[in-house]
Design an enzyme around this catalytic site. Structure first.
Site, short mmCIF file in Angstrom:
data_model
loop_
_atom_site.label_atom_id
_atom_site.label_comp_id
_atom_site.label_asym_id
_atom_site.label_seq_id
_atom_site.Cartn_x
_atom_site.Cartn_y
_atom_site.Cartn_z
CB ALA A 71 40.85 -14.30 2.63
CG ASP B 147 42.75 -21.35 0.12
OD1 ASP B 147 41.67 -20.81 -0.20
OD2 ASP B 147 43.84 -21.05 0.12
CG HIS C 178 31.58 15.87 -8.72
ND1 HIS C 178 32.34 15.29 -9.71
CD2 HIS C 178 32.23 17.28 -8.54
CE1 HIS C 178 33.26 16.23 -10.31
NE2 HIS C 178 33.19 17.34 -9.58
N GLY D 189 48.23 -25.66 14.58
CA GLY D 189 49.43 -26.13 14.76
C GLY D 189 50.66 -25.12 14.70
CB ILE E 281 50.73 -14.73 -5.32
CG1 ILE E 281 49.39 -15.08 -4.62
CG2 ILE E 281 52.10 -14.62 -4.36
CD1 ILE E 281 49.22 -16.54 -3.92
CB ALA F 21 54.33 -16.88 -7.98
N GLY G 43 50.83 -21.05 -8.32
CA GLY G 43 49.47 -21.68 -7.94
C GLY G 43 49.63 -22.21 -6.82
#
Ligand SMILES: Cc1cc2nc3c(=O)[nH]c(=O)nc-3n(C[C@H](O)[C@H](O)[C@H](O)COP(=O)(O)OP(=O)(O)OC[C@H]3O[C@@H](n4cnc5c(N)ncnc54)[C@H](O)[C@@H]3O)c2cc1C
Length: 462
Positions: free
Chosen positions: A317, A309, A441, A34, A180, A266, A268
């Site tokens: 992600a 999610d 190294h 959308g 976040i 922030a 959640g």
């Protein structure tokens, strides 16, 4: 009406990766999106834009603090905030256009609009109804609300508003010391904003290894962050230019207020499932609002699947991508698989933080005997050369078998180094296997080898 093998609702990393894999496996595939651009939260308002701003501000920090130490003299660069945001927008555009290209290349149809599922086997987009043997819900997540806090995306913002503030604020209150909040806080702290983080719990980044939590908080304090821990935000009032945050300290119930230019909420994120018609279909939803799925990402309704999610598990992600690939393989009659015990988590602060597998706390809770191999970056020549010797690599191995059970890194390129350990763990490696592997190294990854050595007879440079 068009007919597909698979219709995916949502084009975030779960949805678009699932679509590409489905197409590669010969399935006729469409994606409903959308928004005006493909790529979901991750590409448009999440991982990618936040990392662009973190990169730009890290460069600024290097120029301001470390250039002269290396004999690079001259005026430190000034910030053109509009240009920095334009750079970020360009990075977004390159990435979202890249997904459009991949859709065309793989002959995936983009069905423009918001989708719903009127019945199993059908997806409605606007006035059109399409048929699909399998439907995948990949609708992602949005910022959770907090009682007493009204977001206007100007003064009281979510991460989306924080990515696009019209000017750099003098002060910012971040509600929530999660990934976040700390990443966006870092962006603004480096731009000169006084950042105060208010956190309900007593430690930052809940769920991470305690050593990492303490070290990260200490380093961020040195970078100018103020932390108010164990404090519950009661509410935020705002005018057109300012906000006041009221919070209560858990230890003594005392209330205090803080005036600020910007409040970043922030605390959640929660799954997006509204408008899909899942209630009418009888799709099972958990008390946390997640679509309930089985081991094959199938819901309780035949032909309807869910990933990313929108379902349980870490909101990351790469977790969404892996589920997208696995469910596509499942549609093609193969056995898709995600190893949920081995999903790395990275925080892109400076220094970076990365974790995989068990924490010390989880091993204690399970009664597993473990050995710790810890190596400080102070013993890593390369890290010292680039002024990033703060932090450590910590490996947890089974006390009896020496099998690696978890790893926790805070330091330069932690987000890259963690994958060496992920692969070792996928192959069931012991700490000794890592320790016996020659590492070039001077590299940062020598710190990983040293931590593995420290699980056994001891690190060399400690
Ligand atoms: C600021 C920020 C930074 C982040 N940084 C990282 C990071 O560094 N690393 C990391 O791994 N994760 C990060 N994340 C989390 C990551 O963005 C999410 O885990 C990931 O995007 C989830 O992918 P998804 O495919 O499940 O959903 P999303 O990416 O949320 O995509 C869902 C898509 O579905 C669309 N959609 C929803 N409903 C419908 C509908 N009915 N019809 C059509 N389309 C619909 C939406 O428009 C959206 O495009 C970050 C998140 C934020 C907010």
């Amino acid at each position: 009406m068009a007919s597909y093998d698979v219709i995916i609702i949502g084009s975030g990393p779960g949805g678009y990766v699932c679509a590409i894999r489905c197409a590669q496996l010969g399935l006729k595939t469409a994606v409903v999106e959308g928004s005006a651009t493909l790529g979901g939260t991750c590409l448009n308002v999440g991982c990618i834009p936040s990392k662009a701003l973190l990169h730009a501000t890290h460069m600024l920090h290097e120029a301001q603090h470390n250039f002269t130490k290396m004999g690079l003299m001259g005026k430190a660069p000034s910030v053109d905030w509009k240009a920095m945001r334009a750079y970020k927008d360009d990075v977004i555009a390159q990435n979202t256009k890249g997904i459009e290209f991949l859709f065309k290349k793989n002959k995936i149809d983009w069905l423009h609009g918001w989708g719903s599922i009127p019945e199993a086997g059908k997806v409605q987009v606007g006035d059109e109804v399409h048929e699909a043997k399998n439907i995948v819900i990949a609708t992602g997540s949005e910022t959770s609300s907090l009682p007493g806090v009204t977001v206007d995306e100007k003064i009281v913002v979510t991460s989306t508003g924080a990515l696009d503030l019209t000017k750099i604020p003098k002060t910012m209150v971040v509600i929530g010391a999660g990934v976040i909040g700390l990443e966006m806080g870092s962006v603004y702290a480096r731009l000169g904003t006084q950042v105060t983080v208010i956190e309900y719990l007593d430690a930052v980044t809940p769920g991470m290894d305690k050593d990492l939590q303490k070290t990260l908080q200490r380093i961020l304090k040195k970078q100018g962050f103020t932390f108010i821990m164990g404090a519950a935000v009661q509410g935020v009032t705002s005018t057109k230019t300012k906000a006041t945050v009221t919070y209560k300290l858990r230890k003594d119930d005392s209330e205090a207020t803080l005036d600020t230019d910007i409040v970043l909420l922030a605390t959640g994120r929660k799954p997006v499932t509204d408008g899909l018609g899942l209630d009418a279909l009888g799709v099972e939803i958990s008390p946390h609002g997640q679509v309930v799925t089985n081991a094959n990402w199938a819901t309780n309704i035949t032909g309807i699947f869910a990933i990313g999610d929108a379902i349980a598990g870490p909101m990351l992600a790469h977790k969404a991508e892996d589920e997208g690939i696995a469910v596509a393989e499942h549609f093609a009659g193969k056995s898709g698989h995600v190893n949920y015990g081995l999903i790395p988590g990275v925080i892109y602060t400076s220094p970076e933080v990365a974790s995989v597998g068990a924490t010390e706390q989880s091993l204690k809770d399970q009664g597993v005997a473990y050995a710790i191999g810890k190596f400080s970056y102070m013993g890593n020549g390369r890290a010292k050369a680039v002024f990033q010797a703060e932090g450590f690599v910590k490996i947890l191995a089974d006390k009896t078998t020496d099998r690696i059970l978890g790893a926790h890194i805070i330091g330069p390129y932690a987000g890259e180094l963690i994958h060496e350990i992920c692969i070792a763990m996928e192959f069931g490696a012991s700490a000794q296997d890592l320790a016996l592997t020659c590492h070039a190294h001077p590299t940062f990854s020598e710190a990983v080898r040293e931590a593995a050595l420290a699980c056994g007879s001891g690190a060399i440079h400690a």
